[in-house]
Design an enzyme around this catalytic site. Sequence first.
Site, PDB file in Angstrom:
ATOM      1  N   HIS A  25      -1.537   1.931   9.763  1.00 12.03           N
ATOM      2  CA  HIS A  25      -2.672   2.140   8.422  1.00 12.03           C
ATOM      3  C   HIS A  25      -3.347   3.597   8.722  1.00 12.03           C
ATOM      4  O   HIS A  25      -2.554   4.787   8.731  1.00 12.03           O
ATOM      5  CB  HIS A  25      -3.654   0.869   8.572  1.00 12.03           C
ATOM      6  N   ASP A  61      -7.589 -12.017  -4.474  1.00 17.99           N
ATOM      7  CA  ASP A  61      -7.328 -10.931  -3.643  1.00 17.99           C
ATOM      8  C   ASP A  61      -7.635 -11.327  -2.200  1.00 17.99           C
ATOM      9  O   ASP A  61      -6.877 -10.792  -1.189  1.00 17.99           O
ATOM     10  CB  ASP A  61      -8.342  -9.628  -4.166  1.00 17.99           C
ATOM     11  N   GLU A  92      -2.539  -0.577  -7.841  1.00 14.08           N
ATOM     12  CA  GLU A  92      -4.053  -0.737  -7.468  1.00 14.08           C
ATOM     13  C   GLU A  92      -4.663   0.717  -7.569  1.00 14.08           C
ATOM     14  O   GLU A  92      -5.610   1.026  -7.905  1.00 14.08           O
ATOM     15  CB  GLU A  92      -4.116  -1.145  -6.111  1.00 14.08           C
ATOM     16  N   SER A 129       2.382  -2.196   5.075  1.00 15.28           N
ATOM     17  CA  SER A 129       3.533  -2.953   5.461  1.00 15.28           C
ATOM     18  C   SER A 129       4.621  -2.539   4.886  1.00 15.28           C
ATOM     19  O   SER A 129       5.955  -2.775   5.479  1.00 15.28           O
ATOM     20  CB  SER A 129       2.989  -4.543   4.605  1.00 15.28           C
ATOM     21  N   ARG A 168     -15.137  -2.805   5.609  1.00 14.32           N
ATOM     22  CA  ARG A 168     -14.484  -4.431   5.114  1.00 14.32           C
ATOM     23  C   ARG A 168     -15.911  -4.930   4.642  1.00 14.32           C
ATOM     24  O   ARG A 168     -16.929  -4.752   5.303  1.00 14.32           O
ATOM     25  CB  ARG A 168     -13.880  -4.909   6.193  1.00 14.32           C
ATOM     26  N   TRP A 202     -10.458  -7.819  11.488  1.00 14.11           N
ATOM     27  CA  TRP A 202      -9.922  -7.557  10.112  1.00 14.11           C
ATOM     28  C   TRP A 202      -8.140  -7.708  10.662  1.00 14.11           C
ATOM     29  O   TRP A 202      -7.466  -8.150  10.044  1.00 14.11           O
ATOM     30  CB  TRP A 202      -9.908  -6.114   9.648  1.00 14.11           C
ATOM     31  N   ASN A 232       0.811  -1.233   0.153  1.00 12.21           N
ATOM     32  CA  ASN A 232      -0.172  -0.084  -0.095  1.00 12.21           C
ATOM     33  C   ASN A 232       0.826   1.338  -0.083  1.00 12.21           C
ATOM     34  O   ASN A 232       0.259   2.291  -0.052  1.00 12.21           O
ATOM     35  CB  ASN A 232      -0.930  -0.052   1.255  1.00 12.21           C
TER      36      ASN A 232
HETATM   37  O1  SFD Z   1      -5.660  -4.340   2.372  1.00 10.61           O
HETATM   38  C1  SFD Z   1       4.896 -10.070  19.866  1.00 10.61           C
HETATM   39  N1  SFD Z   1      -1.780  -4.230   6.103  1.00 10.61           N
HETATM   40  C2  SFD Z   1      -1.626  -4.148   4.812  1.00 10.61           C
HETATM   41  N2  SFD Z   1      -0.451  -3.345   4.358  1.00 10.61           N
HETATM   42  C3  SFD Z   1      -0.318  -3.300   2.977  1.00 10.61           C
HETATM   43  O2  SFD Z   1       0.853  -2.925   2.715  1.00 10.61           O
HETATM   44  N3  SFD Z   1      -0.704  -3.755   2.079  1.00 10.61           N
HETATM   45  C4  SFD Z   1      -2.135  -4.189   2.114  1.00 10.61           C
HETATM   46  O3  SFD Z   1      -2.957  -4.830   1.449  1.00 10.61           O
HETATM   47  C5  SFD Z   1      -2.762  -4.159   3.636  1.00 10.61           C
HETATM   48  N4  SFD Z   1      -3.923  -4.641   4.141  1.00 10.61           N
HETATM   49  C6  SFD Z   1      -3.926  -5.587   5.185  1.00 10.61           C
HETATM   50  C7  SFD Z   1      -2.937  -5.172   6.154  1.00 10.61           C
HETATM   51  C8  SFD Z   1      -3.263  -5.963   7.399  1.00 10.61           C
HETATM   52  C9  SFD Z   1      -3.967  -7.168   7.594  1.00 10.61           C
HETATM   53  C10 SFD Z   1      -4.091  -7.464   8.721  1.00 10.61           C
HETATM   54  C11 SFD Z   1      -5.003  -7.137   6.385  1.00 10.61           C
HETATM   55  C12 SFD Z   1      -4.937  -6.299   5.329  1.00 10.61           C
HETATM   56  C13 SFD Z   1      -5.977  -8.285   6.682  1.00 10.61           C
HETATM   57  C14 SFD Z   1      -1.201  -3.586   7.138  1.00 10.61           C
HETATM   58  C15 SFD Z   1       0.109  -4.093   7.164  1.00 10.61           C
HETATM   59  O4  SFD Z   1       0.107  -5.533   7.420  1.00 10.61           O
HETATM   60  C16 SFD Z   1       0.579  -3.651   8.909  1.00 10.61           C
HETATM   61  O5  SFD Z   1       0.605  -2.074   8.599  1.00 10.61           O
HETATM   62  C17 SFD Z   1       2.124  -3.934   9.073  1.00 10.61           C
HETATM   63  O6  SFD Z   1       2.054  -5.449   9.438  1.00 10.61           O
HETATM   64  C18 SFD Z   1       2.488  -3.351  10.355  1.00 10.61           C
HETATM   65  O7  SFD Z   1       3.629  -3.748  10.768  1.00 10.61           O
HETATM   66  P1  SFD Z   1       4.323  -4.000  12.371  1.00 10.61           P
HETATM   67  O8  SFD Z   1       5.685  -4.648  12.280  1.00 10.61           O
HETATM   68  O9  SFD Z   1       3.987  -2.898  13.013  1.00 10.61           O
HETATM   69  O10 SFD Z   1       3.257  -5.456  12.656  1.00 10.61           O
HETATM   70  P2  SFD Z   1       3.075  -6.627  12.502  1.00 10.61           P
HETATM   71  O11 SFD Z   1       3.546  -6.976  11.179  1.00 10.61           O
HETATM   72  O12 SFD Z   1       1.661  -7.041  12.663  1.00 10.61           O
HETATM   73  O13 SFD Z   1       4.179  -7.448  13.522  1.00 10.61           O
HETATM   74  C19 SFD Z   1       3.871  -7.349  14.887  1.00 10.61           C
HETATM   75  C20 SFD Z   1       4.822  -8.582  15.571  1.00 10.61           C
HETATM   76  O14 SFD Z   1       4.970  -8.460  16.824  1.00 10.61           O
HETATM   77  C21 SFD Z   1       4.827  -9.629  17.378  1.00 10.61           C
HETATM   78  N5  SFD Z   1       4.292  -9.636  18.841  1.00 10.61           N
HETATM   79  N6  SFD Z   1       6.038 -10.586  19.953  1.00 10.61           N
HETATM   80  C22 SFD Z   1       6.370 -10.750  21.255  1.00 10.61           C
HETATM   81  N7  SFD Z   1       5.708 -10.487  22.326  1.00 10.61           N
HETATM   82  C23 SFD Z   1       4.495  -9.918  22.269  1.00 10.61           C
HETATM   83  N8  SFD Z   1       3.920  -9.499  23.296  1.00 10.61           N
HETATM   84  C24 SFD Z   1       4.090  -9.486  21.036  1.00 10.61           C
HETATM   85  N9  SFD Z   1       2.980  -9.244  20.477  1.00 10.61           N
HETATM   86  C25 SFD Z   1       3.051  -8.950  19.133  1.00 10.61           C
HETATM   87  C26 SFD Z   1       3.804 -10.526  16.457  1.00 10.61           C
HETATM   88  O15 SFD Z   1       3.948 -11.856  16.696  1.00 10.61           O
HETATM   89  C27 SFD Z   1       4.501  -9.987  15.163  1.00 10.61           C
HETATM   90  O16 SFD Z   1       5.749 -10.799  14.967  1.00 10.61           O
HETATM   91  S1  SFD Z   1      -5.202  -3.969   3.660  1.00 10.61           S
HETATM   92  O17 SFD Z   1      -6.318  -4.029   4.411  1.00 10.61           O
HETATM   93  O18 SFD Z   1      -4.968  -2.258   3.720  1.00 10.61           O
HETATM   94  P1  AMP Z   2      -8.035  -0.790   2.162  1.00 13.36           P
HETATM   95  O1  AMP Z   2      -8.216  -2.016   1.552  1.00 13.36           O
HETATM   96  O2  AMP Z   2      -9.193  -0.163   2.609  1.00 13.36           O
HETATM   97  O3  AMP Z   2      -7.057  -0.790   3.297  1.00 13.36           O
HETATM   98  O4  AMP Z   2      -7.497  -0.005   1.167  1.00 13.36           O
HETATM   99  C1  AMP Z   2      -6.083   0.014   0.482  1.00 13.36           C
HETATM  100  C2  AMP Z   2      -5.407   1.030   0.292  1.00 13.36           C
HETATM  101  O5  AMP Z   2      -6.379   1.921  -0.591  1.00 13.36           O
HETATM  102  C3  AMP Z   2      -5.194   2.241   1.434  1.00 13.36           C
HETATM  103  O6  AMP Z   2      -4.058   2.921   1.051  1.00 13.36           O
HETATM  104  C4  AMP Z   2      -6.527   3.039   1.411  1.00 13.36           C
HETATM  105  O7  AMP Z   2      -6.249   4.206   2.077  1.00 13.36           O
HETATM  106  C5  AMP Z   2      -6.856   3.307  -0.095  1.00 13.36           C
HETATM  107  N1  AMP Z   2      -8.344   3.131  -0.119  1.00 13.36           N
HETATM  108  C6  AMP Z   2      -9.278   2.496   0.212  1.00 13.36           C
HETATM  109  N2  AMP Z   2     -10.522   2.696  -0.489  1.00 13.36           N
HETATM  110  C7  AMP Z   2     -10.325   4.103  -0.888  1.00 13.36           C
HETATM  111  C8  AMP Z   2     -11.125   5.020  -1.635  1.00 13.36           C
HETATM  112  N3  AMP Z   2     -12.234   4.943  -1.852  1.00 13.36           N
HETATM  113  N4  AMP Z   2     -10.458   6.196  -2.157  1.00 13.36           N
HETATM  114  C9  AMP Z   2      -9.249   6.254  -1.962  1.00 13.36           C
HETATM  115  N5  AMP Z   2      -8.461   5.348  -1.316  1.00 13.36           N
HETATM  116  C10 AMP Z   2      -9.009   4.310  -0.905  1.00 13.36           C
END
Ligand code: SFD
Ligand code: AMP
Length: 632
Positions: A390, A353, A126, A441, A250, A219, A62
């Site tokens: 996020h 997806d 995207e 990510s 979602r 989520w 993203n």
């Molecule tokens: O579509 C301990 N995210 C998306 N990012 C993208 O770039 N593209 C996407 O398509 C994304 N989408 C999405 C995303 C997340 C999820 C769940 C879905 C869809 C379904 C967001 C990213 O995943 C997110 O921004 C990053 O992963 C954040 O990274 P970070 O490092 O802050 O968190 P992490 O990866 O979750 O890792 C956490 C770690 O900590 C561990 N942990 N370890 C020891 N002791 C404890 N007490 C702990 N508690 C946690 C975990 O095990 C893990 O290793 S979309 O929706 O936008």
């Molecule tokens: P999401 O699947 O909702 O996490 O969205 C993935 C990425 O697309 C994130 O960067 C969001 O901010 C962006 N996004 C989702 N929906 C929209 C929308 N309707 N308009 C603009 N950006 C969007």
Amino acid sequence: MSGFETVVVESDILILGGGMAACGAAVEAAYWAKKNGLSIALVDKAAMDRSGAVAMGLSALNQYVGIAAGDNTAEDYVRYVRQDLMGVAREDLVFDIARHVDSTVHLFEKWGLPIWKDAEGKYVHEGRWQLMINGESYKIIVAEAAKNALKELGDDNIYERVFITGPIVEDGKCKGAVGFSTRENKFYVFKAKATLAAMGGAVHVFKPRSTGEGFGRSWYPPFNTGSSAHFTIAAGAEMTCQEVRFIPIRFKDAYGPVGAWFLLFKSRATNAFGGEYMVERRPELQKWAPYGLVKPIPANLRNWLGMLDIFDGKGPIYMRTEEAIGRLAEQYKDDKRAYRKKMRELENEAWEDFLDMTISQAHLWAATNTKPEERSSEIAACEPYFIGSHSGASGAWISGSADLQTDETRDEYCWGPYGLTTVPSLFAAGDASGASSHKFSSGSHAEGRMVGKSLVQYVLEHNEAPVVSDATIESLKAEIFHPMEVFEAHKGDTTDPNVNPAYIRPRQFMYRLQKIMDEYAGGVSAAFATNKVMLDRAMELLAFLREDNDKLAAESLYELERAWENRHRLAQAEAHVRTLLFREETRWPGYYFRSDTPKMDDDSWKVFVNCKKDPASDDWEMIKRPIYSIID
Ligand code: SFD
Ligand code: AMP
């Protein structure tokens, strides 16, 4: 607890978490540590290959700016993020990540992550900032690189299935962390000269929509439970944007993301009567000017317009998948074979997806005979999550890089290397660092790399082995295993182990927390609205819950983990409610609405609201910090 062996691990650098930010930190820190003869230990509660938010994979990166190709600049990204967060963003942090994120994406590709390419070999976008990937194995690829980098420094420096409960703090300094193995009777003491908290965000602080048979679905991953927030708060670090929760829209009931549908497939969302809230509700955006009037409309305002339809009884809201797929295939209609091929391609993309990222959404489609090319799917606003990476912003208040500061910002935004919290030797990244949203990510990994370098720099400048008193270690050990002692001491008091006057089980504790937050702090059942009276009541009930912290009981190591997860959630909940109370305005409708202060008030509240708990007295301090713009 005599049955638990104490294992002491000493390293120069300690990385807590094994997710995107931690893996980025490991890769970069290992490179510089090797040159300087330093050691690193990394601790993850799970197995790095499939831990954290990216466990199931993802279908898009993203954050990609495309600076070298001239597509966008880092300045453009800052404008996008501050707009999306209604003016509240640390521009130095957002800019820093934006200028480095492309190189992280190129590393992912080098390590084997398949990024979609078009016929000319260019990345398939995207949306403006997002790249499509075949990301089922994304986390394995990223973890492999981190593990290989750490292997260069030695064999036994990765601790998986070790749950970190909290920091070791003495003399106002973070000297490492403690935790326990989730599989063996071991108490871990990690001592380090510099520590990174990168344990993700928090889920299940609020009651989820999925209860009963669907409980566990959310989520964000159910295993990210507020450990970063708890860790930094317990260390005495200043926190920021604790009110800026994230409410994603979602696919209903299985939480499938919407980004690909809105951006790649260019789908519309309509209500039960076919009305399009993004069009019909446009006049509402005037109330949230200037942020509501620029494109893209901020995520919380997009939510808000849909919610207004729901409040008016016009739900459900549908993602018009069949319409979007139909439109994309339209131009092939005259050629039957080409049309069939295109339809098959679009169907595959639709299913992949979810299969790459949120498999349960594909299950739900299959279970309900939903063919996205034929039928719309319901979408809904989720329960609130806490994530700094996020479209929320909660996390620790960290130092920005010196080279990005101006005379105005220097004193407020920079006090050490990038990522240092306000507690000496404690750093934060990814979901754990605040006010720098939209890193996702790829940006979290990039931020991890930046902090990885900072950790090495910090150790070289503060190269003293931490001395921790035995008394501190012993009291932390006693505190950690206390829930098991409570269970052992009282399990015979009743015939049903779940009903006992002497203790509360972690699940019961969590339900109580979720009910308080849901009903009083603006959860789903309160339609995301709250006010001072409700928040005061939440504080009162949270105080009672805190009193029961000592009565948590755990029958096994896994239940001990659940007990600690809920203690961590409680810390996040408290920081949230205090900050909701403090900010007397509504700035992010669609995330939450304060009905007693229903308007945005830039004059008084265009500021960061920070908070801090004194580890000795447990007193909280609320702090306003200025928002300085460094980009026009
Ligand atoms: O579509 C301990 N995210 C998306 N990012 C993208 O770039 N593209 C996407 O398509 C994304 N989408 C999405 C995303 C997340 C999820 C769940 C879905 C869809 C379904 C967001 C990213 O995943 C997110 O921004 C990053 O992963 C954040 O990274 P970070 O490092 O802050 O968190 P992490 O990866 O979750 O890792 C956490 C770690 O900590 C561990 N942990 N370890 C020891 N002791 C404890 N007490 C702990 N508690 C946690 C975990 O095990 C893990 O290793 S979309 O929706 O936008
Ligand atoms: P999401 O699947 O909702 O996490 O969205 C993935 C990425 O697309 C994130 O960067 C969001 O901010 C962006 N996004 C989702 N929906 C929209 C929308 N309707 N308009 C603009 N950006 C969007």
